[in-house]
Design a protein around this motif. Structure first.
Motif, PDB file in Angstrom:
ATOM      1  N   PRO A 151       0.843  -1.196   0.000  1.00 19.24           N
ATOM      2  CA  PRO A 151       0.000   0.000   0.000  1.00 19.24           C
ATOM      3  C   PRO A 151       0.879   1.247   0.000  1.00 19.24           C
ATOM      4  CG  PRO A 151       0.098  -0.943   2.192  1.00 19.24           C
ATOM      5  CD  PRO A 151       0.818  -1.894   1.297  1.00 19.24           C
ATOM      6  N   LEU A 152       0.448   2.270  -0.701  1.00 25.57           N
ATOM      7  CA  LEU A 152       1.181   3.538  -0.728  1.00 25.57           C
ATOM      8  C   LEU A 152       0.527   4.522   0.229  1.00 25.57           C
ATOM      9  CD1 LEU A 152       2.047   4.209  -4.492  1.00 25.57           C
ATOM     10  CD2 LEU A 152       3.530   3.376  -2.664  1.00 25.57           C
ATOM     11  N   LYS A 153       1.338   5.093   1.097  1.00 30.28           N
ATOM     12  CA  LYS A 153       0.829   6.083   2.029  1.00 30.28           C
ATOM     13  C   LYS A 153       0.772   7.453   1.364  1.00 30.28           C
ATOM     14  CE  LYS A 153       2.449   3.625   6.154  1.00 30.28           C
ATOM     15  NZ  LYS A 153       2.928   2.424   5.469  1.00 30.28           N
ATOM     16  N   ALA A 154       0.076   8.351   2.002  1.00 30.57           N
ATOM     17  CA  ALA A 154      -0.059   9.705   1.449  1.00 30.57           C
ATOM     18  C   ALA A 154       1.312  10.362   1.319  1.00 30.57           C
ATOM     19  CB  ALA A 154      -0.958  10.543   2.357  1.00 30.57           C
ATOM     20  N   GLY A 155       1.496  11.133   0.279  1.00 32.38           N
ATOM     21  CA  GLY A 155       2.742  11.864   0.092  1.00 32.38           C
ATOM     22  C   GLY A 155       3.743  11.192  -0.807  1.00 32.38           C
ATOM     23  N   VAL A 156       3.423   9.970  -1.306  1.00 25.46           N
ATOM     24  CA  VAL A 156       4.359   9.260  -2.178  1.00 25.46           C
ATOM     25  C   VAL A 156       4.127   9.693  -3.626  1.00 25.46           C
ATOM     26  CG1 VAL A 156       5.082   7.008  -3.043  1.00 25.46           C
ATOM     27  CG2 VAL A 156       4.507   7.296  -0.630  1.00 25.46           C
ATOM     28  N   THR A 157       5.159  10.250  -4.234  1.00 25.53           N
ATOM     29  CA  THR A 157       5.121  10.710  -5.616  1.00 25.53           C
ATOM     30  C   THR A 157       6.044   9.837  -6.462  1.00 25.53           C
ATOM     31  OG1 THR A 157       6.972  12.229  -5.309  1.00 25.53           O
ATOM     32  CG2 THR A 157       4.752  13.066  -4.780  1.00 25.53           C
ATOM     33  N   PRO A 158       5.989   9.960  -7.800  1.00 24.41           N
ATOM     34  CA  PRO A 158       6.938   9.199  -8.637  1.00 24.41           C
ATOM     35  C   PRO A 158       8.395   9.453  -8.252  1.00 24.41           C
ATOM     36  CG  PRO A 158       5.165  10.060  -9.991  1.00 24.41           C
ATOM     37  CD  PRO A 158       4.967  10.646  -8.628  1.00 24.41           C
ATOM     38  N   SER A 159       8.727  10.685  -7.897  1.00 21.90           N
ATOM     39  CA  SER A 159      10.102  10.978  -7.505  1.00 21.90           C
ATOM     40  C   SER A 159      10.460  10.291  -6.177  1.00 21.90           C
ATOM     41  CB  SER A 159      10.307  12.489  -7.387  1.00 21.90           C
ATOM     42  OG  SER A 159       9.469  13.031  -6.381  1.00 21.90           O
TER      43      SER A 159
END
Length: 357
Positions: A174-182
């Motif tokens: 799962p991806l948490k908030a604030g994760v961008t491609p960079s």
């Protein structure tokens, strides 16, 4: 008479002891003085009984129930195996069968055929030995070749780990908030720089320390991603290892009494203890050649009174991969099974070594 040593036995006692054990291993029945007197022992039944009594007092023989005969104790079996057992060699036909079946199961590449070779070795050994066989899969200690986090949506990513041996582990995260491609790129680069060429299971502890220090370099989202990724990949951890057991039905053959069947039921329960069995086989992996455990010599089989004959399988460069063995009642055919286990382990090692190169 000294327990657990041949030095305290004179030639008469050794001969009688050897005949009793060999008869028991062949038939499973208690052996009496009258039976022994008919096998060529040049002593009277009374003299034989006196010697048997001495062997019983020494802890090498026991009397089951009310039988007048004797059977070897586990200590007696250990003494016999260590000092009196004559081990032969397996026949040419059995060698050809082992060679052919393991070669056929290995295929030309690694991956799935690696597991097929382990399964085939286990089935083959249980069939030839007439007991249950066990194989613990190796700890995969290949170095890390590449890691990457791939976004699958706004709230999920795929954590990919590629090993030097060509193995690939994919774990959904799962991806948490604030994760961008960079952020994904930053976390991937961080791990590639520190893991490449290193076995993951060895790097885990150091990485936790490094991650604490590197939090200043990574943004909070990337640090969490690195930590989650390290937790997701097994890297050959113990919890990912498999234990292959074949031939349980063989253990039910010739079990006539209620006590025999109860011991088999206890052994079946023992065979479900994956962690302890893997631990036993890992102990075998630290030794050279075949190892034998009888009854209470292992805590796992103390109640069932079973025996284990096991040997490590290793590469041509003597790197131990794992271990394979046979489990059965203490009345195993040691002279036949020891060379079977030894040869199967050596062939399996060669097969898996070829897949690693």
């Amino acid at each position: 008479m000294e327990t657990g040593s041949l030095t305290g036995l004179d030639q008469r006692a050794r001969d009688i002891f050897r005949r009793i054990v060999e008869s028991y291993l062949e038939t499973g029945d208690p052996v009496g003085s009258r039976t022994l007197s008919m096998t060529g022992v040049s002593l009277s039944p009374a003299s034989i009984r006196n010697t048997m009594q001495d062997l019983t007092l020494a802890g090498l023989l026991g009397a089951p129930h009310t039988s007048a005969g004797r059977i070897p104790t586990h200590a007696g079996l250990r003494l016999f195996v260590d000092g009196l057992l004559e081990i032969g060699d397996i026949g040419a036909e059995e060698r050809r069968e082992i060679d052919a079946r393991l070669a056929a199961s290995s295929g030309k590449n690694g991956g799935r055929s690696f597991d097929e070779a382990l399964n085939e070795a286990s089935s083959l050994l249980s069939g030839l030995a007439g007991g249950a066989s066990i194989v613990a899969s190796p700890i995969r200690d290949a170095g890390v070749k590449h890691v990457e986090f791939v976004a699958l949506g706004h709230d999920q990513a795929l954590a990919v780990l590629v090993g030097d041996d060509g193995s690939v582990e994919n774990r959904l995260m799962p991806l948490k908030a604030g994760v961008t491609p960079s952020t994904l790129t930053e976390a991937s680069n961080f791990l590639n720089a520190r893991l490449k060429g290193r076995p993951l299971h060895e790097a885990r502890t150091e990485m936790r320390t490094e991650l604490d220090a590197a939090r200043r370099e990574l943004n909070a989202a990337a640090a969490r991603l690195v930590e989650d990724g390290m937790a997701a990949w097994s890297g050959g951890a113990e919890r990912e290892r498999s234990l292959i057991v074949r031939g349980r039905a063989n253990l039910l053959h010739d079990r006539e009494t209620a006590e025999d069947l109860e011991k088999v039921r206890t052994l079946f329960d023992d065979l479900e203890q994956k962690e302890q069995l893997i631990g036993l086989l890992d102990g075998v992996s630290t030794a050279q050649g075949v190892r034998i455990f009888i009854g209470a010599e292992t805590r796992l089989f103390s109640l069932s009174g079973s025996a284990v004959i096991a040997a490590p399988y290793m590469t041509g460069r003597q790197r131990v991969l794992g271990a394979i063995g046979v489990i059965g009642p203490a009345r195993l055919n040691y002279a036949r099974i020891i060379p079977l286990v030894d040869y199967t382990a050596r062939v399996l090692g060669r097969i898996l070594d070829g897949q690693e190169t």
